[in-house]
Scaffold this motif. Structure first.
Motif: not given
Lengths: 395, 317
Positions: A58-70
């Motif tokens: 959920q939200a944590r996972g998407i946030g983590q994906v965006l963090y790596y995306t950066t």
């Protein structure tokens, strides 16, 4: 319908996307086969978990994906930018490492700055460190004609040992065998993103990465400088003949690429208080994905944003699939296969075009003529900047 | 004297793998294909051969084990390099990228497989492979101490590879044709020589020697294999360039780089360097730094085979 199909095929962007999808599919397929060979029971659920990526969390996972995306956007841009000029910056790892150290040391030792600019100074310092680190291979390439591939790889190894030494002597925490913590003021601002994606490491770096991508798009496609860079990448001899200062371009490209890689290093190590530089004689993981990201995104800044997101997605998924007994390295295998197949993505592209045009002209008698005619017409589009022009660069 | 013998013996452990891999990459370059995937090929060769050693430990006599491991590493490297050959010769792909793909695949695969098979990313092995003394030959003063005492079978392989390379490249029809394919492929093509076939041979030989190099590097220098060869494949490329694509010069270049690497490993055992008080990290980064300096300011005219890295298409000039 046929008209639409033909129009699509002539469309260069569509072709680029299609020829990126094939390496991705092949990568996933080979990854699955390898998983299946080593662990037939866990392979399917493990593979699905990986494909779902951050969504399982959920939200944590998407946030983590965006963090790596950066991070991936920035390191991918660094490599992609050098590709556009026909250079190959394998040195992102070194630039990233040096920049990480500089960000940490500014973040920890420079305490007399107001809190609101502390993070900015640390981040820009990291960028400058990356630029300086990349300037050496740039100079050597421009003035001594030494392959930047060899020199940047050597610089990578030098950076590990140098940073290990510097961390030991200046900012070391024995209990964790790593660098000590940085000040809170040096952390990247969260801008409320931690409220939307609770529990993840996402921060404002994402916006900076996207901003850099847009700036790079403008430089590459809307300025004379960018045009001269790309023309060097397509044909070095012709550009020189046209009066483009190739040496200056090589040097500038390396510095800019190094700066962006440096930003990535800074932002990565300013993301949270517990992010420390671990003393180790192996390379940091994150910048290793710079080459697949750049290749998948066809070195185009906007393409790189999407490919970063994809790689980040399966990275997070890969770490979740550990629950099924698969090491994180599954993702490494998949990205390696992706790179392998993107090396000849152009061949795929031409094959596709041939296939579709043949179907179109089937029965009209002069099928082969028609196909070659259409290829001629496509000529300009087929030679993308994603063809790294100068493979003949002497190693 | 003691110190010198100690140093030279250590140096061989670092130089021989460099020599083998650099000569491997020379075959590939001479045939016209850049092979930067050698680092990955080394890792794969080391991975399979140490898996074999690990699983036959105690079952087989050590020297037999090592001979089979050598064959396995060569076969692995050869097969793995076919991926690069196919991409760069048949599909005219970008040779740097396809080589780099091999470099990224190998460490990931080796750690992945080791974790699943052994439950640990590191393949450790017990080192019974040293040959303590070779009768008669070890009695030769100085040379006997270096080459025929406490030595690994693999060390001799390096010299064999060197001599064979020198012979094959300059004294056989195969060598002449191979060089022609890397220099000006249209010429051999015009007299009916299959350029693609020779380029395949070039890449396959480089893969075989690369795989062997992986085994030869890890065996004397460590008691475990952790999925990396500390950039030796890339150092070997630098050695090849420094050695100007010719076997004898590559030999001297690899001895030079090997001695640098030895310094970083044993400086603390040498009284003189120990008193200098230079941090160990600097000795470790020295080989890489000097490689850069040598490439920048070394002998000029370091130009390789002219058609290196250029895809060849029949009928095109």
């Amino acid at each position: 319908m046929k008209k639409l199909l033909n129009k699509l095929l002539v469309n260069n962007a569509f072709n680029s996307i299609l020829s990126s999808l094939i390496p991705i599919l092949m990568g996933l397929l080979v990854g699955f086969v390898v998983m299946y060979i080593f662990n037939p029971e866990g392979a399917w659920p493990g593979f699905l978990t990986m494909l779902q990526g951050g969504l399982t969390d959920q939200a944590r996972g998407i946030g983590q994906v965006l963090y790596y995306t950066t991070t991936y956007i920035l390191v991918g841009l660094s490599v992609g930018f050098s590709f556009q000029n026909g250079l190959f910056n394998i040195g992102v790892i070194g630039q990233f490492t040096i920049a990480a150290y500089v960000a940490i040391i500014i973040g920890a030792k420079v305490t007399n700055l107001p809190g609101s600019v502390h993070w900015l100074v640390a981040m820009l310092g990291a960028g400058v460190a990356g630029a300086i680190w990349a300037a050496f291979p740039g100079l050597l390439k421009a003035f001594f004609n030494v392959s930047e591939i060899i020199t940047t790889i050597m610089m990578n190894y030098i950076s590990i040992y140098l940073v290990n030494y510097l961390v030991y002597t200046t900012h070391y925490d024995k209990s964790i065998v790593a660098s000590a913590y940085i000040e809170k003021t040096a952390l990247m601002p969260k801008l409320g993103l931690d409220k939307i994606f609770p529990g993840s490491s996402i921060n404002s770096g994402l916006f900076i990465a996207i901003f850099v991508a847009i700036v790079m798009y403008i430089i590459l496609y809307k300025t004379t400088f960018g045009y001269s860079l790309r023309s060097c990448g397509l044909n070095r001899d012709a550009s020189q003949y046209a009066g483009i200062n190739e040496k200056r371009n090589i040097f500038l490209v390396m510095i800019i690429a190094g700066f962006i890689a440096g930003l990535a290093g800074g932002i990565n190590y300013q993301s949270s208080i517990t992010k420390v530089y671990k003393i180790s004689e192996t390379f940091i993981n994150e910048p290793g994905y710079s080459i697949p990201v750049a290749l998948l995104g066809h070195s185009h800044p906007l393409g790189i944003i999407f490919s970063s997101f994809f790689i980040a997605h399966i990275t997070v998924g890969g770490s979740l699939s550990q629950g099924y007994g698969f090491p994180v390295e599954t993702v490494g295998i998949i990205t390696a296969v992706i790179i392998y197949f993107s090396a000849f993505s152009l061949v795929f592209k031409n094959m596709l075009i041939k296939y579709f045009t043949r179907r179109k002209y089937r029965g009209s008698g002069s099928m082969i003529d028609a196909a070659s005619e259409l290829e001629l017409e496509l000529g300009a589009g087929v030679t993308d900047p994603d063809v790294i022009a100068d493979t003949s660069t002497k190693l | 004297m003691e110190t010198l013998i100690f140093f030279l013996r250590q140096m061989l452990n670092f130089s021989i793998p460099l020599l083998i891999v650099a000569i491997g990459s020379m075959y590939s370059s001479r045939s016209g294909v850049v092979n930067i995937g050698l680092d990955g090929i080394m890792i794969m060769g080391a991975f399979t051969s140490f898996m074999f050693i690990r699983f036959t430990e105690g079952i087989m006599p050590p020297q037999l084990q090592i001979i089979i491991a050598i064959i396995i590493s060569i076969a692995t490297g050869l097969i793995f390099s076919l991926l690069h050959a196919f991409a760069s010769i048949n599909l005219n792909a970008d040779q740097i990228i396809s080589g780099q793909a091999l470099n990224m695949f190998a460490p990931a695969f080796s750690v992945f497989a080791a974790r699943i098979i052994l439950g640990d990313s590191i393949i450790s092995f017990r080192n019974f492979f040293i040959i303590e003394e070779i009768p008669f030959l070890s009695k030769i003063p100085f040379i006997g101490d270096i080459l025929f005492r406490d030595v690994y079978l693999t060390t001799y392989l390096g010299f064999i590879v060197l001599i064979v390379a020198n012979f094959v490249l300059y004294r056989t029809r195969f060598g002449l044709r191979l060089r022609a394919c890397g220099e000006h492929p249209q010429a051999p093509d015009s007299v009916g020589i299959n350029v693609r076939k020779f380029r395949y041979f070039g890449v396959m030989i480089s893969g075989a020697l690369g795989g062997l190099g992986g085994l030869v590097f890890v065996l004397p220098n460590s008691t475990n294999f952790n999925g990396q060869v500390s950039g030796y494949g890339f150092l070997a490329l630098a050695v090849m360039i420094f050695g100007q694509w010719s076997p004898m010069k590559i030999f001297f270049a690899s001895m030079f780089f090997g001695s640098l690497k030895t310094m970083s490993a044993i400086y603390s055992g040498l009284p003189f360097f120990n008193t200098l008080g230079i941090p160990s990290e600097f000795y470790k980064l020295m080989p890489y730094l000097i490689t850069m300096i040598v490439l920048a300011f070394g002998p000029k005219g370091l130009t390789g085979p002219r058609a290196e890295g250029k895809p060849f298409q029949k009928g095109m000039s």
